[in-house]
Every structure is written in structure tokens, then in C-alpha cells.
Design a protein around this motif. Structure first.
Motif, short mmCIF file in Angstrom:
data_model
loop_
_atom_site.label_atom_id
_atom_site.label_comp_id
_atom_site.label_asym_id
_atom_site.label_seq_id
_atom_site.Cartn_x
_atom_site.Cartn_y
_atom_site.Cartn_z
N ARG A 1 0.79 -1.23 0.00
CA ARG A 1 0.00 0.00 0.00
C ARG A 1 0.83 1.28 0.00
O ARG A 1 0.29 2.36 -0.12
CB ARG A 1 -0.92 0.01 1.23
CG ARG A 1 -1.88 -1.15 1.26
CD ARG A 1 -3.02 -0.93 0.33
NE ARG A 1 -3.69 -2.15 -0.05
CZ ARG A 1 -4.79 -2.19 -0.80
NH1 ARG A 1 -5.32 -1.07 -1.24
NH2 ARG A 1 -5.34 -3.33 -1.12
N TYR B 1 0.01 6.11 -2.79
CA TYR B 1 -0.44 5.81 -1.43
C TYR B 1 -1.79 5.12 -1.51
O TYR B 1 -2.76 5.69 -2.01
CB TYR B 1 -0.54 7.10 -0.63
CG TYR B 1 -0.84 6.87 0.82
CD1 TYR B 1 0.18 6.51 1.69
CD2 TYR B 1 -2.12 6.99 1.32
CE1 TYR B 1 -0.08 6.28 3.03
CE2 TYR B 1 -2.39 6.76 2.65
CZ TYR B 1 -1.37 6.40 3.50
OH TYR B 1 -1.63 6.18 4.81
N ARG B 2 -1.87 3.90 -1.03
CA ARG B 2 -3.10 3.14 -1.23
C ARG B 2 -3.66 2.56 0.06
O ARG B 2 -4.53 1.69 0.02
CB ARG B 2 -2.86 2.04 -2.26
CG ARG B 2 -2.57 2.59 -3.64
CD ARG B 2 -2.31 1.48 -4.65
NE ARG B 2 -3.32 0.47 -4.57
CZ ARG B 2 -3.08 -0.84 -4.48
NH1 ARG B 2 -1.83 -1.28 -4.42
NH2 ARG B 2 -4.05 -1.71 -4.44
N LEU B 3 -3.19 3.03 1.22
CA LEU B 3 -3.78 2.51 2.44
C LEU B 3 -5.25 2.90 2.48
O LEU B 3 -5.59 4.05 2.21
CB LEU B 3 -3.06 3.05 3.68
CG LEU B 3 -3.54 2.41 4.98
CD1 LEU B 3 -3.06 0.98 5.07
CD2 LEU B 3 -3.09 3.19 6.19
N PHE B 4 -6.11 1.96 2.78
CA PHE B 4 -7.54 2.20 2.92
C PHE B 4 -8.23 2.57 1.62
O PHE B 4 -9.36 3.03 1.63
CB PHE B 4 -7.83 3.29 3.97
CG PHE B 4 -7.94 2.74 5.35
CD1 PHE B 4 -8.92 1.82 5.65
CD2 PHE B 4 -7.07 3.13 6.35
CE1 PHE B 4 -9.04 1.31 6.92
CE2 PHE B 4 -7.17 2.62 7.62
CZ PHE B 4 -8.15 1.70 7.90
N GLU B 5 -7.54 2.37 0.49
CA GLU B 5 -8.18 2.68 -0.78
C GLU B 5 -9.42 1.81 -0.92
O GLU B 5 -9.34 0.59 -0.77
CB GLU B 5 -7.20 2.41 -1.93
CG GLU B 5 -7.69 2.94 -3.25
CD GLU B 5 -6.72 2.62 -4.37
OE1 GLU B 5 -6.78 3.28 -5.40
OE2 GLU B 5 -5.90 1.69 -4.21
N HIS C 1 -9.77 8.51 5.08
CA HIS C 1 -8.41 8.35 5.57
C HIS C 1 -7.48 9.35 4.87
O HIS C 1 -7.64 9.62 3.69
CB HIS C 1 -7.92 6.93 5.31
CG HIS C 1 -6.47 6.73 5.65
ND1 HIS C 1 -6.03 6.55 6.93
CD2 HIS C 1 -5.36 6.72 4.87
CE1 HIS C 1 -4.72 6.43 6.93
NE2 HIS C 1 -4.29 6.53 5.69
N PRO D 1 -6.23 8.37 -0.01
CA PRO D 1 -5.99 7.02 -0.54
C PRO D 1 -6.14 7.01 -2.07
O PRO D 1 -7.07 7.60 -2.59
CB PRO D 1 -7.08 6.16 0.10
CG PRO D 1 -7.56 6.94 1.27
CD PRO D 1 -7.34 8.38 0.96
#
Lengths: 369, 379
Positions: free
Chosen positions: A79, A124-128, A134, A151
Motif C-alpha cells: 500500500r 499511497y493506497r492505504l484504505f483505498e 483516511h 488514498p
């Protein structure tokens, strides 16, 4: 009853001043070999994604977190995608640590993203697709303000984004000046070369050189040879794509400082110092190239930028040489010059150069920057 | 050397700039605790976690996604956790059903993005004028923004769809226009006969009317009864405020026991600690950090709390800035009270005149505001 359920919802605005939404903190310090990163993610967020609370008691212990360290690191690799151009960076992470911010527990992931390319970017793909609210607060070294990253967003960390305006030649001139004045290794190398210029060796002892003209000529030759040499390799590196890894070049640059200093203490080469300056200048040129390379300019622009940058380096160099020579010329008749300036100065140079070599070979930080 | 940049040690960030506060937040030092150290107790409920993992595992049918989003929005309402709204928003992404749009509007509204919320609701009501929820949500937003005429229209349009809801909705507008007796009669009638969730709402609104009239004992009763018919964070905060107004900080603390630490709750806990002569510094630090983090995210929904916090710490100028920003976004009686109090502390006649004009225009009656305005007028 649906309508009554709905009525409940309508009441929402009143409680809206809610507590913090999901926020991660990301620090990135890009360098030539990728970037150093530090990522802080809320444990309650990681728990939502990875179900860290193994015993399901609603409380997380540090043991429950580190038992899932592999999953957390895998999440980071997936992520937090840093890449140089099209090439993904390899992420090396230190063991997980814990930090408390605003009354919430965070996992801290520190490490390096290795990729020697030029343009460095982050997707940045956290919580996408999971938490639309987020945000990561991104602090990039050298930038005045943090960036707010959603995200799915792509962020340029180094190198020119496609939409950026091209930089003016003037900017490259000042970049060149700044680089030579700010890069202590180049300055110290020049000082090391100049220290013995106002004296000469006679019967195993240093004596003052009466002929200031000859001393000036020798300094001019040294500086010119150094300039021609580093311009050659700078051009070969930026235009011709001839690259030597900074892991090799950086210790070598330090070694040129050491060799110059040692030669002042125990003279081996006393004539044709300009030739030595030329040879060492070739090495320094590769170092200069590492400043231009990350900008990844189009070819036409690159030639101009190169010329401007080199002009800047020469201006800075001229300033150092002129100031240094004026000082040395004033000091040369002082009987204590060899004993109190030349020898201790060179010894200090040698010591600093040794520390640099160790630092750069082992990638340590001994001297404060 | 410039080419060998490493992570620099964080220097102690000072000053009140956003960046300094940000750095302070990112520079707290990390550690490796023992295995049995409890590092987090504020976890999402297992049901919510299961929802999210199921939702992210496969794209469900729109109906299913809307139903889950609704549960998450409701859970956010009762816990005060805004992350749940983010999960709901992601579930609703790209859905165009009326119910999905209304839920998205509710989420926008809870972030104080009123214009975006109203735009979504307008879309729904153009397509489906009898959508009761859209109508009610739009009425609520109009009232929060101080557009009482628009609120009254939407409340009235609700009458054929849901008579009791329409009555409470209209009573809220009456209460904001100073017609306390009329509002209370309607609210008490719903409270006596209406179904539980609506009863809770009516009683909470009745509590507000009593507070505005200065009848704190009646307000206490109404809020307590409201909570008896259903847990609600907003009402608990209101109850704590009444206990504080009565100078009973212990009762105020009891009202907030185990409440989620929202900004509003933190502000009250800080007030309570100060009132009891306890060490309030850690709570103040937490609030400061919280408000800075929200500001760093570019969020405005914490301005009311930020305004009171600044005011009670003696920074009248800062309080007035927050109060004005808040007033530009929303115009509930509580917002007018903050503006009046900040204006009085900062001796700002223009802001005070604005509150007076607002009272005259809407007919709003609130003893707390009148007290502040009068005290200043005499000064």
C-alpha cells in the motif's frame, strides 16, 4: 419503521464535532539511492484491516501486534508503493515500534526504499476503497508544509512532475554555486591543493615563495585542470549516461581529499600538481552529476542546464580560490606558516577525509551534518 | 553531506504554527514495549470490522452496500467515531440510488460540508419529492445554517409523509425563532405518544428549549428522560453542560463516563478538571494536539470547540477568529452564544452587533446569549 430510523439520522449534524478521523503520518527523505521513510499508522486502523486483536477482547497488546508484523509489513509493501520511474523500490523495514499520538496507539514502520532511479514517486493506497476519509499527512524533507494525501493518490517526491514549469538557467547557476559551496568535500579538496602553493620545498623544509606571480600561476593551473576534468565527467555522466554508483564515487571523493592532505604532510608529488588535480577532478565530476541526474530533464534542456550548472560551480570555485589565495598570500611570509597552518591544516583535512571514507563505505553517520 | 541525507533526529518543535504542531505530532519518540503492554483499547467493534472486511472482499449489490453504509453511519452517530463515516462513504462510492445519495449527504453534513450535502439532497428531491429522509435532512441543514424559512418549508412538506416527524421538525424551527411555548407543547405531545427514537429526539430538543429559557432543572429532566429512551452522545454532552452550569462538575463527569473522546467531550472533561481543581494540563495538551491535527487535515468542523477552548484559555482574539469562522459556516443558537462571548471578551462591537441583529431577525430567545449581549452593552 424506516422513516423513524431515518429521523434518527437527520439528527446527526448536532454531534458532528467528532474525534479524529483516520490519519497516518508519513515522513520521506529522498536521496540518490531512494528514500528514508517513517510511517505511523494507527493501530485501530491496522486492526480494522488485519484483525490484530487475536483474542478478540477489544484490547490490543504489543504481543498481538508483533505476532502479525509480517502482515503489517506486507501491507506496507503493498500500500505504500514507492517507485522510481516505472521501477518499484525495494522496501527494507526495521522492526516495528510503537508510538502514542493524540491518545491513540500507532505502529511505526521505519526503513529505506531502495531504487537508484531519478524520478521518485509514491502511490499511497492505504484504505483505498475502504475508508474514503483516511488521509496521510506527508512531510517530505526540505518542504515547508506537510501535504495531505488521500488514498489512491500519486505523489511526486523528487524529480520533475510532468506539469512542472521548466527551471530557468539562472536557477541552475545558483544550484551549481550552492552545490560547490555547500559540499564541503569539494571545498576542502581545493583548500588542500592550495595550502602548499605559496611555499616551496627546499632541503626537506618549507620556505616562503618570493615570487607571488609563480604561486598564482600554479593555483590557476590547478583550478583550471580541476575544472576541465570535472566538466568532462559531468558532461559524460549527464549527456552520455556514463554513471558510477555514488557508493563508489562518494568514498573516492573523500579519498582524493585524504591523498591531497597526506601529500602536503609527506610530499611525494611536488611538481605537476595540475595533473593530479585533473585526475581527481574526473572523480569529483561524477559527484556533481548526481545533483543533476534526479531532475531528469529532457535532452535539449539538459545541455543548457548542464552549462548553467557548471558555470555556477566555476563561480563558486573561483570565489573559494580567490579568497583562499588572498589569505595564503598574506600569510606566506610568516615563519610559522608551515608549522601552524600547513601541517595542522592538512592533518585536520586528512582526519576529516578518513571519517568520511568510513562513513561513506559503511553508511554511518559520524560527523553531524 | 548533502548527498548522504538520513532521517534527521526530530528537533523539539516549538511555536504555534501548523508545521510546528505537525512536527510535534510526528516526532513523538517510538519505542518497543513489552509483549503484554496494552497498546490500544479503542478498537472498532467486531461487527464493524467484519462489515468492513466483507465489504472490501467483494463488491456487493447496491442494496446491500446501502444497508451496510446505513449501519456504519448509525454506529458513527452513537460512538462519535468519524472513521466509520469514511468506511460508509467508500461503500457508497459511485452509487446513484436516492438512499445512497441521502446517506452521502448525511456524511457530508456531518463533516460540515453543507453545500455539498444540500446539492445531493436537491438531486434526490427533484427526482423524488416524497423522499422523507431527504426532506428532513435538508430541513435540518437549513436550520443549522440559520435559514429558518427554508427549514420551515421542508418541515411542513413532511407532514403528509410522517406527521410526528414533521411536528418535531417544525417545533425545532419554532424553538429557534423564540416561540418556546409552542415548541414545547408540540415536543411534549410527541414525547408522550411517539415511538422511542422520536421521543428521544423530542425530549432532547425540549431540553434545549428549557436551557434557552433558563429553566435548568427542567432541562436536566428532559435530557435525562431522552437518554433513558436511547443512548446519544450529543444529549450526554448537553446534560453535562447543564450540570456545569449548575456548578455540579462531579455530575457532569458522571454524565460523560465512558463517552467517546470527541472534541466536544474532551472540552467538557477539561472544563470539569479545571472546575474541580485537578491537573487539567494533559487534557489541554490533548485538545491542542487534536485541534492541530484536524487543522492539518484541512478540516473545519472543530471550530466551535476550538473557539471555546481559546476563549477559556484567555486568548480572546483567537477565540473571535474561530467564532467568526464558525458563524460563517453555521448559525445555531450555540454558535451565536460563542460569537457573543468571544466578541465580548475581545471587545468587538461589530461582532456583538451582528449577534443582536441576529436575535432581532430570528426572534431567537436565549437567556445565555442575552446575558452576554446585555453585559457588554452596559460596559
Amino acid at each position: 419503521m424506516r422513516k423513524l430510523l431515518l429521523a434518527l439520522l437527520a439528527w446527526l449534524p448536532a454531534i458532528a464535532a467528532a474525534h479524529s478521523a483516520s490519519t497516518a503520518y508519513l515522513r520521506v527523505e529522498p536521496d540518490e539511492r531512494g528514500a528514508a521513510i517513517e510511517w505511523r499508522v494507527a493501530l485501530r486502523d491496522l486492526d480494522v484491516l488485519l484483525d490484530l486483536d487475536a483474542d478478540g477482547d477489544g484490547r490490543l497488546t504489543w504481543g498481538e501486534v508483533v505476532d502479525r508484523a509480517d502482515a503489517i509489513e506486507a501491507l506496507a509493501r503493498e500500500r505504500l508503493a514507492l517507485h522510481a520511474g516505472e521501477t518499484p523500490c525495494a522496501l527494507r523495514l526495521a522492526p516495528l515500534r510503537y508510538v502514542r499520538l493524540d491518545d491513540f496507539g500507532f505502529a511505526q514502520l521505519e526503513g529505506r526504499a531502495d531504487c537508484a532511479g531519478t524520478k521518485l514517486a509514491l502511490r499511497y493506497r492505504l484504505f483505498e476503497g475502504i475508508d474514503a476519509s483516511h488521509r496521510a499527512l506527508l512531510v517530505v524533507a526540505g518542504e515547508a508544509a506537510p501535504r495531505i494525501v488521500a488514498p489512491g493518490a500519486s505523489v511526486h517526491l523528487r524529480g520533475r512532475a510532468d506539469g512542472d514549469a521548466p527551471r530557468s538557467p539562472g536557477a541552475f547557476v545558483s544550484e551549481g554555486i550552492g552545490h560547490i559551496l555547500g559540499g564541503f568535500d569539494h571545498v576542502l579538496f581545493l583548500i588542500g591543493l592550495m595550502l602548499p602553493a605559496v611555499v616551496r620545498r627546499e632541503g626537506g623544509r618549507w620556505v616562503a615563495r618570493d615570487d607571488l606571480r609563480a604561486a598564482a600561476t600554479s593555483v590557476v593551473w590547478i583550478a583550471t585542470a580541476f575544472t576541465i576534468a570535472h566538466s568532462l565527467t559531468l558532461a559524460a555522466a549527464t549527456l552520455g549516461g556514463l554513471r558510477v554508483s555514488p557508493r563508489i564515487i562518494e568514498p573516492l571523493i573523500a579519498a582524493t581529499v585524504l591523498a591531497t592532505a597526506l601529500n602536503n604532510l609527506w610530499p611525494v608529488v611536488t611538481r605537476r600538481l595540475a595533473l593530479v588535480a585533473f585526475g581527481f577532478g574526473l572523480i569529483h565530476g561524477f559527484g556533481f552529476a548526481e545533483v543533476l541526474a534526479p531532475l531528469e530533464l529532457p535532452r535539449t534542456e539538459l545541455a543548457l542546464a548542464l552549462a548553467a550548472f557548471n558555470a555556477g560551480v566555476e563561480i563558486g570555485q573561483l570565489a573559494i580560490v580567490a579568497t583562499g589565495f588572498a589569505l595564503l598570500a598574506a600569510l606566506r611570509r610568516w615563519a610559522g606558516y608551515p608549522r601552524w597552518v600547513l601541517v595542522p591544516g592538512s592533518a585536520l583535512l586528512a582526519l576529516v577525509a578518513c571519517i568520511w571514507i568510513v562513513e561513506r563505505v559503511l553508511d554511518l553517520s559520524i560527523l553531524a551534518t | 553531506m548533502d548527498r548522504f541525507i538520513r532521517m534527521r533526529r526530530c528537533r523539539r518543535a516549538r511555536g504555534g504554527t501548523l508545521l510546528a504542531l505537525m512536527l510535534a505530532a510526528t516526532c513523538a519518540s517510538a519505542q518497543a514495549p513489552a509483549r503484554d503492554t496494552v497498546v490500544e483499547t479503542q478498537l472498532a467493534p467486531p461487527a464493524v470490522k467484519a462489515q468492513i472486511r466483507r465489504a472490501s472482499a467483494a463488491a456487493a449489490a447496491p442494496r446491500e452496500r446501502i444497508a451496510r453504509a446505513r449501519l456504519l453511519v448509525e454506529a458513527s452517530r452513537s460512538t462519535g467515531d468519524p472513521r466509520l463515516l469514511g468506511y460508509a462513504e467508500a461503500l457508497l462510492d459511485a452509487l446513484d440510488d436516492a438512499d445512497a445519495l441521502v446517506l452521502r449527504a448525511t456524511i457530508e453534513q456531518s463533516r460540515h460540508r453543507f453545500e455539498a450535502a444540500v446539492a445531493l439532497l436537491d438531486r434526490v428531491l427533484n427526482r423524488e419529492p416524497s423522499h422523507a429522509q431527504a426532506r428532513l435532512t435538508r430541513a435540518t441543514i437549513a436550520q443549522v445554517r440559520g435559514d429558518l424559512a427554508a427549514a420551515r418549508r421542508d418541515c411542513a412538506a413532511l407532514a403528509p409523509l410522517a406527521a410526528a416527524v414533521s411536528a418535531v421538525c417544525t417545533a425545532a424551527v419554532d424553538a429557534a425563532s423564540g416561540r418556546h411555548a409552542l415548541a414545547l407543547a408540540a415536543l411534549e405531545s410527541v414525547a408522550a405518544r411517539g415511538p422511542a427514537p422520536l421521543r428521544g429526539w423530542a425530549l432532547s430538543l425540549a431540553g434545549e428549549v428549557h436551557e434557552r429559557s433558563g429553566d435548568l432543572d427542567a432541562a436536566l429532566r428532559a435530557y435525562s428522560e431522552s437518554l433513558a429512551s436511547g443512548e446519544d452522545l450529543y444529549t450526554r454532552v448537553a446534560l453535562a453542560d447543564v450540570w456545569l452550569a449548575l456548578d455540579r462538575p462531579q455530575q457532569a463527569r458522571a454524565a460523560l463516563t465512558d463517552a467517546a473522546a470527541t472534541d466536544a467531550v474532551l472540552l467538557r472533561r477539561w472544563r470539569i478538571a479545571r472546575r474541580l481543581g485537578e491537573d487539567a494540563a494533559p487534557l489541554a495538551a490533548q485538545l491542542t494536539e487534536r485541534l492541530a491535527a484536524a487543522a492539518a487535515r484541512g478540516e473545519l468542523l472543530h471550530v466551535r470547540e476550538a473557539g471555546w477552548f481559546a476563549l477559556e484559555r484567555g486568548d480572546a482574539a483567537q477565540a473571535l477568529r474561530h467564532a467568526r469562522a464558525n458563524w460563517a459556516a453555521q448559525r445555531e443558537p450555540a454558535d451565536a452564544l460563542l460569537l457573543a462571548a468571544a466578541a465580548r471578551a475581545a471587545r468587538d462591537a461589530a461582532a456583538l452587533a451582528e449577534v443582536r441583529a441576529w436575535l432581532a431577525r430570528t426572534g431567537l430567545r436565549d437567556v445565555r446569549i442575552e446575558r452576554v449581549v446585555a453585559a457588554n452593552g452596559a460596559a
